[in-house]
Design a protein around this motif. Sequence first.
Motif, PDB file in Angstrom:
ATOM      1  N   ARG A  55       0.850  -1.209   0.000  1.00 13.67           N
ATOM      2  CA  ARG A  55       0.000   0.000   0.000  1.00 13.67           C
ATOM      3  C   ARG A  55       0.875   1.246   0.000  1.00 13.67           C
ATOM      4  O   ARG A  55       0.609   2.214  -0.705  1.00 13.67           O
ATOM      5  CB  ARG A  55      -0.903   0.019   1.234  1.00 13.67           C
ATOM      6  CG  ARG A  55      -2.089  -0.912   1.116  1.00 13.67           C
ATOM      7  CD  ARG A  55      -2.968  -0.805   2.370  1.00 13.67           C
ATOM      8  NE  ARG A  55      -4.054  -1.763   2.330  1.00 13.67           N
ATOM      9  CZ  ARG A  55      -4.307  -2.661   3.292  1.00 13.67           C
ATOM     10  NH1 ARG A  55      -3.562  -2.710   4.368  1.00 13.67           N
ATOM     11  NH2 ARG A  55      -5.317  -3.497   3.168  1.00 13.67           N
ATOM     12  N   LEU A  56       1.922   1.197   0.782  1.00  6.39           N
ATOM     13  CA  LEU A  56       2.824   2.344   0.838  1.00  6.39           C
ATOM     14  C   LEU A  56       3.557   2.527  -0.485  1.00  6.39           C
ATOM     15  O   LEU A  56       3.590   3.626  -1.042  1.00  6.39           O
ATOM     16  CB  LEU A  56       3.843   2.113   1.957  1.00  6.39           C
ATOM     17  CG  LEU A  56       3.926   3.148   3.060  1.00  6.39           C
ATOM     18  CD1 LEU A  56       4.630   2.575   4.269  1.00  6.39           C
ATOM     19  CD2 LEU A  56       4.674   4.368   2.592  1.00  6.39           C
ATOM     20  N   SER A  57       4.108   1.437  -0.999  1.00 12.96           N
ATOM     21  CA  SER A  57       4.940   1.565  -2.205  1.00 12.96           C
ATOM     22  C   SER A  57       4.126   2.046  -3.398  1.00 12.96           C
ATOM     23  O   SER A  57       4.642   2.728  -4.277  1.00 12.96           O
ATOM     24  CB  SER A  57       5.646   0.242  -2.527  1.00 12.96           C
ATOM     25  OG  SER A  57       4.709  -0.731  -2.894  1.00 12.96           O
ATOM     26  N   LYS A  58       2.833   1.732  -3.390  1.00 13.06           N
ATOM     27  CA  LYS A  58       1.985   2.179  -4.497  1.00 13.06           C
ATOM     28  C   LYS A  58       1.874   3.702  -4.529  1.00 13.06           C
ATOM     29  O   LYS A  58       1.586   4.291  -5.560  1.00 13.06           O
ATOM     30  CB  LYS A  58       0.594   1.566  -4.358  1.00 13.06           C
ATOM     31  CG  LYS A  58      -0.281   1.802  -5.571  1.00 13.06           C
ATOM     32  CD  LYS A  58      -1.606   1.125  -5.419  1.00 13.06           C
ATOM     33  CE  LYS A  58      -2.471   1.416  -6.642  1.00 13.06           C
ATOM     34  NZ  LYS A  58      -3.774   0.749  -6.529  1.00 13.06           N
ATOM     35  N   HIS A  59       2.094   4.320  -3.383  1.00 12.98           N
ATOM     36  CA  HIS A  59       1.942   5.775  -3.303  1.00 12.98           C
ATOM     37  C   HIS A  59       3.265   6.521  -3.315  1.00 12.98           C
ATOM     38  O   HIS A  59       3.322   7.702  -2.993  1.00 12.98           O
ATOM     39  CB  HIS A  59       1.139   6.150  -2.058  1.00 12.98           C
ATOM     40  CG  HIS A  59      -0.298   5.738  -2.168  1.00 12.98           C
ATOM     41  ND1 HIS A  59      -0.724   4.469  -1.863  1.00 12.98           N
ATOM     42  CD2 HIS A  59      -1.379   6.421  -2.597  1.00 12.98           C
ATOM     43  CE1 HIS A  59      -2.026   4.397  -2.081  1.00 12.98           C
ATOM     44  NE2 HIS A  59      -2.449   5.557  -2.523  1.00 12.98           N
TER      45      HIS A  59
ATOM     46  N   ARG B 135       4.525   9.407   6.629  1.00  6.42           N
ATOM     47  CA  ARG B 135       3.463  10.302   7.102  1.00  6.42           C
ATOM     48  C   ARG B 135       2.661  10.851   5.937  1.00  6.42           C
ATOM     49  O   ARG B 135       1.438  10.950   6.005  1.00  6.42           O
ATOM     50  CB  ARG B 135       4.076  11.449   7.918  1.00  6.42           C
ATOM     51  CG  ARG B 135       4.428  11.068   9.348  1.00  6.42           C
ATOM     52  CD  ARG B 135       5.308  12.130  10.002  1.00  6.42           C
ATOM     53  NE  ARG B 135       4.677  13.447  10.010  1.00  6.42           N
ATOM     54  CZ  ARG B 135       3.886  13.883  10.987  1.00  6.42           C
ATOM     55  NH1 ARG B 135       3.623  13.125  12.033  1.00  6.42           N
ATOM     56  NH2 ARG B 135       3.358  15.087  10.920  1.00  6.42           N
ATOM     57  N   ASP B 136       3.355  11.211   4.865  1.00  9.74           N
ATOM     58  CA  ASP B 136       2.651  11.718   3.682  1.00  9.74           C
ATOM     59  C   ASP B 136       1.682  10.683   3.144  1.00  9.74           C
ATOM     60  O   ASP B 136       0.535  10.981   2.844  1.00  9.74           O
ATOM     61  CB  ASP B 136       3.656  12.048   2.565  1.00  9.74           C
ATOM     62  CG  ASP B 136       4.322  13.381   2.799  1.00  9.74           C
ATOM     63  OD1 ASP B 136       3.902  14.080   3.746  1.00  9.74           O
ATOM     64  OD2 ASP B 136       5.258  13.712   2.047  1.00  9.74           O
ATOM     65  N   VAL B 137       2.172   9.452   3.019  1.00 13.07           N
ATOM     66  CA  VAL B 137       1.325   8.404   2.463  1.00 13.07           C
ATOM     67  C   VAL B 137       0.184   8.090   3.438  1.00 13.07           C
ATOM     68  O   VAL B 137      -0.964   7.920   3.024  1.00 13.07           O
ATOM     69  CB  VAL B 137       2.127   7.133   2.116  1.00 13.07           C
ATOM     70  CG1 VAL B 137       1.200   6.046   1.588  1.00 13.07           C
ATOM     71  CG2 VAL B 137       3.210   7.451   1.090  1.00 13.07           C
ATOM     72  N   ALA B 138       0.484   8.030   4.723  1.00 11.87           N
ATOM     73  CA  ALA B 138      -0.542   7.723   5.734  1.00 11.87           C
ATOM     74  C   ALA B 138      -1.736   8.667   5.576  1.00 11.87           C
ATOM     75  O   ALA B 138      -2.888   8.234   5.597  1.00 11.87           O
ATOM     76  CB  ALA B 138       0.044   7.818   7.139  1.00 11.87           C
ATOM     77  N   ALA B 139      -1.424   9.945   5.399  1.00 17.70           N
ATOM     78  CA  ALA B 139      -2.503  10.930   5.284  1.00 17.70           C
ATOM     79  C   ALA B 139      -3.372  10.612   4.063  1.00 17.70           C
ATOM     80  O   ALA B 139      -4.582  10.770   4.098  1.00 17.70           O
ATOM     81  CB  ALA B 139      -1.907  12.330   5.177  1.00 17.70           C
ATOM     82  N   ARG B 140      -2.720  10.126   3.001  1.00 15.33           N
ATOM     83  CA  ARG B 140      -3.476   9.869   1.764  1.00 15.33           C
ATOM     84  C   ARG B 140      -4.290   8.589   1.830  1.00 15.33           C
ATOM     85  O   ARG B 140      -5.328   8.476   1.190  1.00 15.33           O
ATOM     86  CB  ARG B 140      -2.517   9.851   0.575  1.00 15.33           C
ATOM     87  CG  ARG B 140      -2.003  11.267   0.276  1.00 15.33           C
ATOM     88  CD  ARG B 140      -0.759  11.254  -0.561  1.00 15.33           C
ATOM     89  NE  ARG B 140      -0.982  10.685  -1.874  1.00 15.33           N
ATOM     90  CZ  ARG B 140      -0.005  10.251  -2.665  1.00 15.33           C
ATOM     91  NH1 ARG B 140       1.244  10.297  -2.248  1.00 15.33           N
ATOM     92  NH2 ARG B 140      -0.275   9.761  -3.848  1.00 15.33           N
ATOM     93  N   ILE B 141      -3.812   7.594   2.577  1.00 15.58           N
ATOM     94  CA  ILE B 141      -4.565   6.339   2.624  1.00 15.58           C
ATOM     95  C   ILE B 141      -5.378   6.221   3.927  1.00 15.58           C
ATOM     96  O   ILE B 141      -5.854   5.143   4.277  1.00 15.58           O
ATOM     97  CB  ILE B 141      -3.652   5.103   2.396  1.00 15.58           C
ATOM     98  CG1 ILE B 141      -2.576   4.977   3.488  1.00 15.58           C
ATOM     99  CG2 ILE B 141      -2.982   5.162   1.031  1.00 15.58           C
ATOM    100  CD1 ILE B 141      -1.710   3.711   3.353  1.00 15.58           C
ATOM    101  N   HIS B 142      -5.505   7.330   4.629  1.00 17.54           N
ATOM    102  CA  HIS B 142      -6.340   7.422   5.841  1.00 17.54           C
ATOM    103  C   HIS B 142      -5.867   6.494   6.959  1.00 17.54           C
ATOM    104  O   HIS B 142      -6.668   5.839   7.615  1.00 17.54           O
ATOM    105  CB  HIS B 142      -7.816   7.188   5.507  1.00 17.54           C
ATOM    106  CG  HIS B 142      -8.299   8.061   4.391  1.00 17.54           C
ATOM    107  ND1 HIS B 142      -8.406   9.422   4.527  1.00 17.54           N
ATOM    108  CD2 HIS B 142      -8.614   7.784   3.101  1.00 17.54           C
ATOM    109  CE1 HIS B 142      -8.791   9.943   3.374  1.00 17.54           C
ATOM    110  NE2 HIS B 142      -8.921   8.970   2.497  1.00 17.54           N
ATOM    111  N   TYR B 143      -4.576   6.437   7.126  1.00 13.38           N
ATOM    112  CA  TYR B 143      -3.994   5.751   8.281  1.00 13.38           C
ATOM    113  C   TYR B 143      -3.545   6.827   9.262  1.00 13.38           C
ATOM    114  O   TYR B 143      -3.311   7.963   8.869  1.00 13.38           O
ATOM    115  CB  TYR B 143      -2.734   4.975   7.858  1.00 13.38           C
ATOM    116  CG  TYR B 143      -2.945   3.643   7.201  1.00 13.38           C
ATOM    117  CD1 TYR B 143      -4.062   3.380   6.421  1.00 13.38           C
ATOM    118  CD2 TYR B 143      -1.990   2.645   7.361  1.00 13.38           C
ATOM    119  CE1 TYR B 143      -4.214   2.142   5.800  1.00 13.38           C
ATOM    120  CE2 TYR B 143      -2.122   1.413   6.755  1.00 13.38           C
ATOM    121  CZ  TYR B 143      -3.248   1.168   5.972  1.00 13.38           C
ATOM    122  OH  TYR B 143      -3.380  -0.047   5.365  1.00 13.38           O
ATOM    123  N   ALA B 144      -3.377   6.417  10.521  1.00  6.79           N
ATOM    124  CA  ALA B 144      -2.824   7.367  11.485  1.00  6.79           C
ATOM    125  C   ALA B 144      -1.382   7.678  11.100  1.00  6.79           C
ATOM    126  O   ALA B 144      -0.608   6.782  10.770  1.00  6.79           O
ATOM    127  CB  ALA B 144      -2.862   6.764  12.884  1.00  6.79           C
TER     128      ALA B 144
END
Length: 482
Positions: A199-203, A271-280
Amino acid sequence: MATTVNAEALNESPLPEAVAKESKQSVDPYNVSGEVGEDGVMKAIDYSKLVDEFGTKRIDPALLERFERLTGQKPHRFLRRGIVFSHRDFDLILDRYERGEPFFLYTGRGPSSDSVHVGHTIPFEFTKWLQEALDCPLVIMLTDDEKYLFSDKRTVEEVQGYCYTNAKDIIAIGFDPAKTFIFSDFEFMGGAFYRNVVRLSKHITLNQSRAIFGFNDSTNIGKIHFGSIQGATSFASSFPHIFGTDETKTNLIPALIPCAIDQDPYFRMARDVAARIHYAKPSLLHSKFLDALQGPGTKMSASVDESAIFMKDTPNQIKNKINKYAFSGGKTTVEEHREKGGDTSVDVSFLYLRFFLEDDEELEKIRLAYESGELLTGDLKAICIKELQTYVKAFQERRAKVDDEIVHQFMDRRPLKWAGNPRAPIVVPQVEGAAGTAAGEAAEGDGKLTKNQLKKLEKQKQIEAKKAQKAKEKEVQPVAAA
Ligand code: TRP
């Protein structure tokens, strides 16, 4: 503005004599060095500049006061002395602690050699203290994959071996096995963790990875991808055996990551990716580096024996190294020193005492005595030697007791047990299956409660904790069997 990066350099930075070319300060996961002036001499790292460049926040007295008020714990000497100096969203973790909402600690180590030095133990010492102060679960990542990808020489088997011995060293710091999960990337990859890695690497685009880490066209693609692995560990849903399998809830449980400041780029990205995929988004606490014996602007290196005090060193080796190599802020003659005093801002023995001597008053006395010339370099070195000998000896005694069984205990996939804030008035389950609000939802934590209400809540909390524990045990079976 970006800091200069040099991703191809190994993180074992050279000693100042080896430096000649003028260059800017450079701090990233693969390269740490101070600015080099026209004279070819490396300066101390300018941490204040890093806070501005990275866009982090300074840890200020108000934040520490709040920490003390909430936890009832005096801030660790690293916090009191600005050794842990910067953060991202630590206040949000304190908000959650105050409300009794879950979060977890995450730290790690790249197993690159068997020679652990005192500098390596700093983030772990601090993490152990945080785990006790906050009573929360902790995951420790051993990036054997990273150390293979980033080295020309090391084999997979070699880093796996280091992983195991490094786990023993980490355990010897004194972590609580009921609250701590240690894992190797090679071993743990798969399932929920791998789903988050992907999920992270996709973003993350190639362009971003390059810009953040300074990679180029000749960089192997494993390195380019590695950031998503280190980043995915900041998501609680990577650990269903600890937090449960309901990702709608676990994705909202944030990590608090104590680390040296050079690791920040990984987590900026996460953190950037978390914000986009709605993770803390993970929160961070950044520490400074321990300078090498040669003085400010250098960093202890596992591959340069005379740069560091190793956790394997004998009392005599410690004594000899400090006496022979520790850079002194004293004057050249006793007379001059008595008259003008020493410089504690560059003196390595004093610097080490700032890291390792617990007593603030004693440290202040030593500082005044050295700066006034009353205390000579030899005296200061003797105090430093004693302190380090004590620290290393205590570690060695604990290390001798860590056997294979204990390592397995820490590395087995299993539920963890923790109690959280004993004073939190709001009940929030640690895993799903128990009633209550999902993590991250607003809860009014500061309303005044009567004694009876508090009692009731405490009871309710215990019942919830038991329920949660049962639910956890149930959930974990399929994972453990897999
Ligand atoms: N990359 C780190 C190293 O080389 C290891 C690491 C992984 C880490 N995750 C971490 C360090 C989290 C601090 C916090 O040592």
